[in-house]
Design a protein around this motif. Structure first.
Motif, PDB file in Angstrom:
ATOM      1  N   TRP A  34     -13.413  89.190  57.340  1.00  0.00           N
ATOM      2  CA  TRP A  34     -13.132  90.454  56.671  1.00  0.00           C
ATOM      3  C   TRP A  34     -11.614  90.631  56.582  1.00  0.00           C
ATOM      4  CZ3 TRP A  34     -16.083  93.121  53.661  1.00  0.00           C
ATOM      5  CH2 TRP A  34     -17.464  93.163  53.870  1.00  0.00           C
ATOM      6  N   TYR A  35     -11.161  90.965  55.364  1.00  0.00           N
ATOM      7  CA  TYR A  35      -9.758  91.267  55.115  1.00  0.00           C
ATOM      8  C   TYR A  35      -9.653  92.689  54.585  1.00  0.00           C
ATOM      9  CZ  TYR A  35      -8.545  86.281  55.291  1.00  0.00           C
ATOM     10  OH  TYR A  35      -8.341  84.978  55.678  1.00  0.00           O
ATOM     11  N   LYS A  36      -8.500  93.313  54.846  1.00  0.00           N
ATOM     12  CA  LYS A  36      -8.208  94.633  54.291  1.00  0.00           C
ATOM     13  C   LYS A  36      -6.990  94.509  53.384  1.00  0.00           C
ATOM     14  CE  LYS A  36      -6.947  99.364  55.616  1.00  0.00           C
ATOM     15  NZ  LYS A  36      -6.663 100.293  56.750  1.00  0.00           N
ATOM     16  N   MET A  46      -8.904  91.009  59.357  1.00  0.00           N
ATOM     17  CA  MET A  46      -9.393  91.926  60.371  1.00  0.00           C
ATOM     18  C   MET A  46     -10.229  91.166  61.408  1.00  0.00           C
ATOM     19  SD  MET A  46     -10.666  94.943  57.823  1.00  0.00           S
ATOM     20  CE  MET A  46     -11.076  96.100  59.119  1.00  0.00           C
ATOM     21  N   ASP A  85      -8.265 104.785  56.004  1.00  0.00           N
ATOM     22  CA  ASP A  85      -9.182 103.656  55.837  1.00  0.00           C
ATOM     23  C   ASP A  85      -9.386 103.300  54.374  1.00  0.00           C
ATOM     24  OD1 ASP A  85     -11.284 104.965  58.506  1.00  0.00           O
ATOM     25  OD2 ASP A  85      -9.531 103.645  58.612  1.00  0.00           O
ATOM     26  N   TYR A  89     -11.691  96.179  50.750  1.00  0.00           N
ATOM     27  CA  TYR A  89     -12.112  95.284  51.828  1.00  0.00           C
ATOM     28  C   TYR A  89     -12.741  94.043  51.209  1.00  0.00           C
ATOM     29  CZ  TYR A  89     -11.144  99.149  54.909  1.00  0.00           C
ATOM     30  OH  TYR A  89     -10.505 100.155  55.594  1.00  0.00           O
ATOM     31  N   CYS A  91     -14.548  90.303  51.819  1.00  0.00           N
ATOM     32  CA  CYS A  91     -15.249  89.341  52.658  1.00  0.00           C
ATOM     33  C   CYS A  91     -14.911  87.947  52.128  1.00  0.00           C
ATOM     34  CB  CYS A  91     -16.753  89.603  52.547  1.00  0.00           C
ATOM     35  SG  CYS A  91     -17.792  88.460  53.452  1.00  0.00           S
TER      36      CYS A  91
END
Lengths: 114, 115
Positions: A34-36, A46, A85, A89, A91
């Motif tokens: 997972w990346y943000k 992440m 937040d 996001y 994947c």
């Protein structure tokens, strides 16, 4: 035919809510991520799972909890959502072996917290 | 630890011309991999080209090629015969070898191809 898929693609929710983003890959890969991506387009990892085992857990609030029911799925659950937040996001997944470094990304989920 | 730096936040190029995007990186490791990813307005991250650090020959993929200067820790992307579809954010990224899984990204360069 989609290699890495994410649902939903867009998510609008209010502060304080709990939400989940799902990711599935049909490439037979062993590792998922997972990346943000923040509002300035900066991408940061992440979490990463290899064969359902957590191998990377960067400094993220513990409101974020990844879950990997099997090696084809990696879901991201977020508790008590905050304005900060809001982001996209992503994947991703990568294979074992010599090509372990090739990461294939999903289409991203744009999360907006109001 | 790795760092990846892209010093050009935005660039533009005329259609059919050539443009070079810069990237420098810093690592103490000898075994690593370098990448350029493209992110068009659709948001999808697309791998454009990759370079293994142990290879001296510069990677090429059709109109895309890199200039890999290992001693200078430089990894620039050249796009030849630019097309309107090349308009996108371009991210330079690196990952260490030996089973490391963590991709480190630069901050990106926004490329606009002008008709």
């Amino acid at each position: 035919d989609t290699a890495v898929s994410q649902t939903p693609k867009y998510l609008v929710t209010q502060m304080g809510n709990d939400k989940s983003i799902k990711c599935e890959q049909n490439l037979g890969h062993d590792t998922m991520y997972w990346y943000k991506q923040d509002s300035k387009k900066f991408l940061k990892i992440m979490f990463s799972y290899n064969n359902k085992e957590l191998i990377i857990n960067e400094t993220v609030p513990n409101r974020f909890s990844p879950k990997s029911p099997d090696k084809a799925h990696l879901n991201l659950h977020i508790n008590s959502l905050e304005l900060g937040d809001s982001a996209v996001y992503f994947c991703a997944s990568s294979p074992q072996g010599a090509r372990f470094y090739e990461q294939y990304f999903g289409p991203g989920t744009r999360l907006t917290v109001t | 630890a790795q760092t990846v730096t892209q010093s050009q936040p935005e660039m533009s190029v005329q259609e059919a011309e050539t443009v070079t995007l810069s990237c420098t990186y810093d690592t103490s490791e000898s075994n690593y991999y370098l990448f350029w990813y493209k992110q068009p307005p659709s948001r999808q991250m697309i791998l454009v080209i990759r370079q293994e650090a142990y290879k001296q020959q510069n990677a090429t993929e059709n109109r895309f090629s890199v200039n890999f200067q290992k001693a200078a820790k430089s990894f620039s992307l050249k796009i030849s015969d630019s097309q309107l579809g090349d308009t996108a954010m371009y991210f330079c990224a690196s990952v260490l070898g030996a089973g490391s899984y963590q991709l480190t990204f630069g901050k990106g360069t926004k490329l606009s191809v002008i008709p």
